[in-house]
Enzyme design. Sequence first.
Site, PDB file in Angstrom:
ATOM      1  N   MET A   1       0.812  -1.216   0.000  1.00 12.50           N
ATOM      2  CA  MET A   1       0.000   0.000   0.000  1.00 12.50           C
ATOM      3  C   MET A   1       0.845   1.266   0.000  1.00 12.50           C
ATOM      4  O   MET A   1       0.314   2.363  -0.078  1.00 12.50           O
ATOM      5  CB  MET A   1      -0.888   0.020   1.252  1.00 12.50           C
ATOM      6  N   ARG A   2       2.157   1.122   0.112  1.00 14.86           N
ATOM      7  CA  ARG A   2       2.997   2.304   0.220  1.00 14.86           C
ATOM      8  C   ARG A   2       2.825   3.209  -0.991  1.00 14.86           C
ATOM      9  O   ARG A   2       2.787   4.434  -0.869  1.00 14.86           O
ATOM     10  CB  ARG A   2       4.456   1.888   0.354  1.00 14.86           C
TER      11      ARG A   2
END
Length: 654
Positions: free
Chosen positions: A273-274
Site C-alpha cells: 500500500m505504500r
Amino acid sequence: MAPRFPFSAVVGHDDLRLSLLLNAVHPAIGGVLVRGEKGTAKSTIVRALAALLPELDVVPDCRFACDPANPDPDCPDGPHAVGNDRRPSRLVELPVGATEDRLVGSLDLERALTEGVRAYQPGLLAAAHRGVLYVDEVNLLHDHLVDLLLDAAAMGRAHVEREGVSVSHAASFLLVGTMNPEEGELRPQLLDRFGLTVQVLASRDVSTRTEVVRRRLAYEADPAGFAADWAEADAELAVRIVKAREELPNVVLPDTELRRIAAVCAAFEVDGMRADLVVARTSIAHCVWRGANTVTEEDVEAAVRLALPHRRRRDPFDEPGVDEQQLQDAMQQAAAELEEPDNDPDDDPDGGEAPPDSRGPDSQAPQQQPQPGEGKAPKEQAPAAPSSAFKARLLQVPGVGEGAPGRRSRARAAGGRTIRSSIVDGHGLHLVGTVTAAAPHQKARGRDGAGLRLKGEDLRLAVREGKEGNLVLFAVDASGSMAARQRMSAVSGAVLSLLRDAYQRRDKVGVVTFRGTEAQVALPPTSSVDAAVARLRKLRTGGRTPLADGLLKAHKVLTVEKLRDPRRRPLLVVVTDGRATSARPGHDPVQDSLKAAALLANAGVAAVVVDCEHGPVRLGLADKLAVALGGVCLRLEQLSAERVAGVVRATRAA
Ligand SMILES: [Zn+2]
C-alpha cells in the site's frame, strides 16, 4: 567557498526539479532517488536545493536541531531552556565510505575521558534533522548503512544502542540519493523505500545543451556574480515553498481522485500500500505547488509518473526504467473504472524515460559459433526456454573473507556489527574499543595527567562481521548429454535462479560453457548479472563433453581474476552430469577432469557441483567430481531454497 550553482539556473531536468520541490513542500513524500549516467549534473541540482529551504528556528546549543516551538521531549540535550536561534537549513552529505559511527553517532570519547560519563556524540542522522540528507552513489553504500538510513527515514527517529550508550533522537529529513545504474543497481527492496524516482538523461536538444554550457561557463568565470544574477529567482522559489507548506493542510483530495489513485496503483501491479500513500501525498503537494487547493486528475497523473515506475513488481532482470506506455494504460484503466470516458492519449507528459540502452537481444550475441565439421556430434539444439525461476538456496564460500561488501559469505567488514570483543595478546588490538572501555573509569581511577589509566580488563579486540559478495563463476555443461529439452530447461531455470540470487547478493558473476571440443568464456567476470542472463538465455547445446577443458578454463579465469580483485573470494558452480566424453587425443576424459578438479582444489577454490544426471541408471560421476574439487554435490532439485528449511550452508564448513 564559492557560492553554489543556483537552483533556478538549472536548464531542463524538469522532473528532477519538480520532485525535489514537491519533497521540500511535503517531506512526508519520502525523498527522491535520482538515476542517471555520469555528467548529468545530478549532484549539482541536489546541492542547489538547500539554498531554497526555509531557515530554521532552533533551540540554541541543541545539537539535535530541536524546534523551540515543539522540542523533542526525548532530546538527548534536553530538557531545554527557553531560547531561539535561526540558521539556514542544512544539506548533509553521507559519504559512501562512512562508518556506522559516523552515520548514527558514537560514544563521546572526550567527555568520557575528562568527565567519566558515557555521553553520546551525534552522527550525520542528527545533523540532517529538519534538513536534507544526501547520499551520492547510494547504490554503492554498504547494505547495513542503507538499512539504518532507511529505517531512520521511515520512522523519523534514530535509535542508537552501542558501546554502553542508548539514545533515541528525532531524525526527520528529506532523503535524496543519486546513483549511476551502470555501476550497479540498488536492491529492489530498497528501491521502493524512496518516495519518488527520477531518471536523468542529458538532453539531446541542441539549444538546451548550448544553454547548459553557456550558463556553466558563466558560473565558472564568476561564481559570485552568477549567483547574484539568480538570487532573486531562487528567493522567489523559496517564498513559494514556504507558502505552499502553509497551504498544504488546506488542500482537498476529492474521493474521485483518491479512487483514481487506488485504481492506478492496482492496475500498475505495485506491491503493498505504500505506493497509494506516496501518490496521494505527491498529488497533494503537486496541487498546492501549482497554486490550487483541490486535487485533480492532472495532479494524480504527475504524481503517478514520479512515484510509481520503480514500484512495479518486477524481476531483477527486467529492464530498469519506466514503461511510459504501461503507466498510460494504468491511468486509462483507472479512468475507465471511474466511468470517466475522458481518454486523452496526447496528454502524455514528455518524460523521456526510455532507458538509453534498451538493446535488442542481438547486441549480446554469444561468442560461441556453431562448430562445423564436428564429426559425429549430435545436432546442435536451439536454446531451451528456462523453467520458471525459484528462490535459490544459499551457496556460500566457507570461512571468513575480507572481500567487497555483499550479502553472500561471512566476512570481516568495517561496516559490520561487533560480534565479540576479547582480551588479546597485543596483536590486532582495537584502539578505539580499548579507549572506549577505559574512558568512563578515568575519573574514578584518579587520572590527573595526560596519560590514560588502562587496566588489563580494558583491552579490546573488536571482531566485526558482515557479509561479502563473491565472484560466482558458473561452468555450464552444454553438451549433448545435457541437451534433452526438458532437462536443459530445468538447468537454465536453476542457473537463472542462482543468478537472480547473485544479483541480490552483489556478487560478481562469470560464465564458462563447454561443449563439443572446447570450453569458452561466455562472459568474463562482471558485476552485470543482466549480461550473464542474456548470455545464458542464448546458450546453445549439443556435442561432446569436454569437462576437463571447462574446468581448466574456469581455473584460468579465476587465476586472472585473483590478480585483479584479490580479496573477492570465488565460488565455482559446475553445472554438469559429469559424463566427460571429450579429451585430447590419447587422454582419458574422466581422468583429465579429475586432475583439473584437483588443480582447482589446490588453488583453494570453493566449489559446488550441481548434478544434472538423470535417468534410471545413475553413474554418480558428478559426486566424484565434487570430491575431487573438495566441494559439495547438490542434485538439481536441491537448489530450490523452498525445499530446504531456512538458510542452509551448502558448502562444507571451513
Ligand atoms: Zn533538543
